[in-house]
Design an enzyme around this catalytic site. Structure first.
Site, PDB file in Angstrom:
ATOM      1  N   GLU A  79      29.713  28.485  81.054  1.00 33.21           N
ATOM      2  CA  GLU A  79      29.457  29.640  80.190  1.00 33.21           C
ATOM      3  C   GLU A  79      30.285  30.832  80.649  1.00 33.21           C
ATOM      4  O   GLU A  79      30.707  31.656  79.852  1.00 33.21           O
ATOM      5  CB  GLU A  79      27.958  29.989  80.227  1.00 33.21           C
ATOM      6  CG  GLU A  79      27.583  31.146  79.317  1.00 33.21           C
ATOM      7  CD  GLU A  79      26.070  31.423  79.245  1.00 33.21           C
ATOM      8  OE1 GLU A  79      25.291  30.638  79.819  1.00 33.21           O
ATOM      9  OE2 GLU A  79      25.701  32.406  78.606  1.00 33.21           O
TER      10      GLU A  79
ATOM     11  N   GLU B 145      24.094  43.790  86.458  1.00 34.26           N
ATOM     12  CA  GLU B 145      23.404  44.105  87.722  1.00 34.26           C
ATOM     13  C   GLU B 145      23.298  42.840  88.580  1.00 34.26           C
ATOM     14  O   GLU B 145      23.498  42.873  89.798  1.00 34.26           O
ATOM     15  CB  GLU B 145      22.003  44.678  87.453  1.00 34.26           C
ATOM     16  CG  GLU B 145      21.990  46.070  86.848  1.00 34.26           C
ATOM     17  CD  GLU B 145      22.350  46.074  85.356  1.00 34.26           C
ATOM     18  OE1 GLU B 145      22.206  45.032  84.689  1.00 34.26           O
ATOM     19  OE2 GLU B 145      22.794  47.131  84.865  1.00 34.26           O
TER      20      GLU B 145
HETATM   21  C1  LIG Z   1      22.635  39.273  72.377  1.00 37.59           C
HETATM   22  C2  LIG Z   1      22.038  38.323  73.362  1.00 37.59           C
HETATM   23  C3  LIG Z   1      22.206  36.962  73.167  1.00 37.59           C
HETATM   24  C4  LIG Z   1      21.616  36.048  74.046  1.00 37.59           C
HETATM   25  N1  LIG Z   1      21.727  34.696  73.772  1.00 37.59           N
HETATM   26  C5  LIG Z   1      21.024  33.814  74.524  1.00 37.59           C
HETATM   27  C6  LIG Z   1      20.966  32.423  74.148  1.00 37.59           C
HETATM   28  O1  LIG Z   1      21.588  32.005  73.169  1.00 37.59           O
HETATM   29  N2  LIG Z   1      20.185  31.596  74.878  1.00 37.59           N
HETATM   30  C7  LIG Z   1      19.498  32.011  75.972  1.00 37.59           C
HETATM   31  O2  LIG Z   1      18.835  31.192  76.607  1.00 37.59           O
HETATM   32  N3  LIG Z   1      19.526  33.331  76.362  1.00 37.59           N
HETATM   33  C8  LIG Z   1      20.260  34.224  75.659  1.00 37.59           C
HETATM   34  N4  LIG Z   1      20.279  35.571  76.001  1.00 37.59           N
HETATM   35  C9  LIG Z   1      19.422  36.004  77.101  1.00 37.59           C
HETATM   36  C10 LIG Z   1      20.155  36.564  78.316  1.00 37.59           C
HETATM   37  O3  LIG Z   1      20.649  35.524  79.111  1.00 37.59           O
HETATM   38  C11 LIG Z   1      19.134  37.447  79.057  1.00 37.59           C
HETATM   39  O4  LIG Z   1      18.880  38.559  78.231  1.00 37.59           O
HETATM   40  C12 LIG Z   1      19.660  37.918  80.390  1.00 37.59           C
HETATM   41  O5  LIG Z   1      19.733  36.845  81.301  1.00 37.59           O
HETATM   42  C13 LIG Z   1      18.754  39.032  80.989  1.00 37.59           C
HETATM   43  O6  LIG Z   1      17.418  38.615  80.994  1.00 37.59           O
HETATM   44  P1  LIG Z   1      16.256  39.500  80.354  1.00 37.59           P
HETATM   45  O7  LIG Z   1      16.679  39.905  78.979  1.00 37.59           O
HETATM   46  O8  LIG Z   1      14.977  38.744  80.497  1.00 37.59           O
HETATM   47  O9  LIG Z   1      16.203  40.814  81.224  1.00 37.59           O
HETATM   48  P2  LIG Z   1      15.524  40.971  82.651  1.00 37.59           P
HETATM   49  O10 LIG Z   1      15.884  39.824  83.523  1.00 37.59           O
HETATM   50  O11 LIG Z   1      14.068  41.274  82.460  1.00 37.59           O
HETATM   51  O12 LIG Z   1      16.265  42.239  83.194  1.00 37.59           O
HETATM   52  C14 LIG Z   1      15.928  43.586  82.766  1.00 37.59           C
HETATM   53  C15 LIG Z   1      16.830  44.547  83.520  1.00 37.59           C
HETATM   54  O13 LIG Z   1      16.589  44.446  84.938  1.00 37.59           O
HETATM   55  C16 LIG Z   1      17.799  44.134  85.617  1.00 37.59           C
HETATM   56  N5  LIG Z   1      17.524  43.193  86.710  1.00 37.59           N
HETATM   57  C17 LIG Z   1      16.779  42.053  86.627  1.00 37.59           C
HETATM   58  N6  LIG Z   1      16.762  41.432  87.847  1.00 37.59           N
HETATM   59  C18 LIG Z   1      17.525  42.184  88.675  1.00 37.59           C
HETATM   60  C19 LIG Z   1      17.907  42.055  90.045  1.00 37.59           C
HETATM   61  N7  LIG Z   1      17.520  41.016  90.785  1.00 37.59           N
HETATM   62  N8  LIG Z   1      18.706  43.013  90.577  1.00 37.59           N
HETATM   63  C20 LIG Z   1      19.134  44.081  89.827  1.00 37.59           C
HETATM   64  N9  LIG Z   1      18.792  44.249  88.519  1.00 37.59           N
HETATM   65  C21 LIG Z   1      18.007  43.317  87.951  1.00 37.59           C
HETATM   66  C22 LIG Z   1      18.699  43.492  84.570  1.00 37.59           C
HETATM   67  O14 LIG Z   1      20.063  43.616  84.880  1.00 37.59           O
HETATM   68  C23 LIG Z   1      18.314  44.259  83.321  1.00 37.59           C
HETATM   69  O15 LIG Z   1      19.012  45.477  83.277  1.00 37.59           O
HETATM   70  C24 LIG Z   1      20.889  36.508  75.173  1.00 37.59           C
HETATM   71  C25 LIG Z   1      20.755  37.888  75.391  1.00 37.59           C
HETATM   72  C26 LIG Z   1      21.321  38.787  74.506  1.00 37.59           C
HETATM   73  C27 LIG Z   1      21.123  40.249  74.744  1.00 37.59           C
END
Ligand SMILES: Cc1cc2nc3c(=O)[nH]c(=O)nc-3n(C[C@H](O)[C@H](O)[C@H](O)COP(=O)(O)OP(=O)(O)OC[C@H]3O[C@@H](n4cnc5c(N)ncnc54)[C@H](O)[C@@H]3O)c2cc1C
Length: 396
Positions: A244, A383
């Site tokens: 990816e 991040e």
């Molecule tokens: C437009 C879009 C398309 C997507 N498409 C897919 C898809 O097709 N299939 C799929 O499975 N997923 C998909 N995703 C999901 C994507 O992989 C996740 O949104 C991403 O991994 C972040 O997870 P979260 O949204 O749960 O945020 P969280 O993990 O809850 O994070 C929230 C915030 O906290 C920060 N954070 C979290 N942990 C840490 C850490 N350890 N240190 C520092 N900062 C941290 C993050 O950077 C973020 O700013 C998509 C996301 C978007 C926005």
């Protein structure tokens, strides 16, 4: 390290350029250029053209119908495709599931699914993330319980990109809740028309339903749809993520965006002069151009090492962070350059029945700005990438 192109590579670039000039339909390149969106038919039409030429799956070996390009060829294609406003291919089957099946799938899975990815018969989506499992993916909760020759799946996936077009989803599911998180996950292939699956759109900031929630309510999945071994899904999931994150820098797309920005900044006026001569604007433009040149060189260095057989490590995290910051900065400057004409969305300004209120190029600017906020979140947020870089740099 030699960063110049060989005569063979230059000849390949000419071949790609010629192919794109002759075969990329104008409706498709216009949809990309003006950000009016490409529906399922548009993607499938372009993928069929590439498949006909044998270029649809650059990473795949020839025995499965792939182009078997090396890192430099892929880079050249990406640059030319971006400059010609060709769409990116949909990655889920081609760049993600395909390599996983080739490495870990059964012979029956390879024989059945790989040709259907190339032909467009199957449109895959990615069921990794859940409401409580994104960055911390291993905490995912969607359960799959064995019942005879089926798994019964219950739970929810989210952010499922283009899931509304998909007839298949590959999912990470929890098959053992009593062991260390990473050791109780399996990788399942699921038909989207199985009873008990519901897809609900999530409307993004740009107003498009690009992502979805997918709900599973007692969904019965045949055991032969398990990839590899039960509870080994985390290994396959991580393998998929390395695919990816290839070509994550998006140099070609940033170059195309920068060229378009400069064109606009020569036309738009500030204080009776072209905007590009405004010192504040010019300084920001110069900074992003310098950053892009530096990143392009870093990218070439990494590609040159990959061509010599060295796998990229932490460098792909660096490229992800830098590449997405640059693309978002170009989007921001373009939005500022068109000023009030950036206010309507593409649908209102270009594709609707109303006449555009500003120049053509202003129509998609705001929706692109909002849509590309995603770049620093998906594929592992910036991040998280910075965390990876700091651990490696500190020897952790
Ligand atoms: C437009 C879009 C398309 C997507 N498409 C897919 C898809 O097709 N299939 C799929 O499975 N997923 C998909 N995703 C999901 C994507 O992989 C996740 O949104 C991403 O991994 C972040 O997870 P979260 O949204 O749960 O945020 P969280 O993990 O809850 O994070 C929230 C915030 O906290 C920060 N954070 C979290 N942990 C840490 C850490 N350890 N240190 C520092 N900062 C941290 C993050 O950077 C973020 O700013 C998509 C996301 C978007 C926005």
């Amino acid at each position: 390290m030699d960063l110049s192109y060989t005569p063979e590579e230059e000849a390949f670039r000419e071949e790609v350029r010629g192919f794109l000039a002759e075969n990329l339909p104008k409706e498709i390149s216009d949809a990309i250029k003006y950000g009016t969106g490409l529906g399922k038919d548009g993607y499938l039409r372009w993928q069929a053209i590439l498949n006909e030429k044998g270029w649809l799956a650059p990473n795949w070996p020839a025995e499965y119908g792939g182009a078997e390009w090396n890192a430099v060829q892929k880079h050249i294609y990406e640059e030319e495709a971006a400059a010609a406003h060709a769409p990116r291919t949909v990655a889920f089957g081609l760049a993600m599931l395909g390599p996983v099946l080739m490495q870990f799938g059964s012979q029956a899975q390879k024989d059945y699914y790989l040709p259907r990815i190339l032909s467009g018969e199957d449109w895959w989506c990615q069921g990794y993330s859940e409401p409580g499992a994104g960055s911390d993916l291993a905490s995912l909760k969607t359960r799959a319980v064995r019942d005879g020759d089926h798994y019964v799946v219950n739970g929810q996936k989210t952010w499922t990109t283009l899931g509304q077009h998909a007839n298949k989803i590959f999912c990470l599911v929890r098959t053992d809740p009593d062991v260390k998180q990473q050791e109780g996950i399996s990788f399942l292939l699921i038909d989207m028309d199985t009873p008990g699956i519901e897809v609900r759109p999530i409307i993004l900031l740009d107003g498009t339903p690009e992502v979805n929630e997918v709900f599973f309510d007692n969904v019965r999945v045949p055991v032969e749809n398990l990839v590899g071994e039960e509870n080994k899904g985390w290994t396959y999931a991580k393998y998929l993520l390395t695919h990816e994150r290839t070509n994550i820098a998006g140099v070609g797309y940033s170059r195309a965006g920068l060229e378009s920005l400069k064109r606009i900044a020569r036309i738009e006026q500030s204080g009776g002069r072209p905007l590009i001569e405004n010192p504040h604007f010019a300084a920001r433009l110069a900074k992003v151009e310098i950053d892009l040149m530096a990143m392009a060189t870093t990218n070439l260095r990494i590609i040159s090492r990959a061509a010599a057989g060295q796998a990229p490590g932490v460098e792909s995290s660096m490229l992800k962070v830098k590449g997405t910051i640059i693309r978002q900065e170009i989007n921001d400057l373009t939005r500022r350059a068109v000023g009030p004409y950036a206010m309507p969305f593409a649908s209102e300004a270009v594709a609707g029945d109303n006449d555009p209120i500003g120049p053509d190029y202003a129509g998609p600017v705001t929706s692109q700005y909002f849509n590309n906020r995603k770049l620093s979140i998906f594929g592992g947020s910036n991040e998280i990438q910075r965390g990876i870089i700091s651990k490696v740099k500190m020897g952790g």
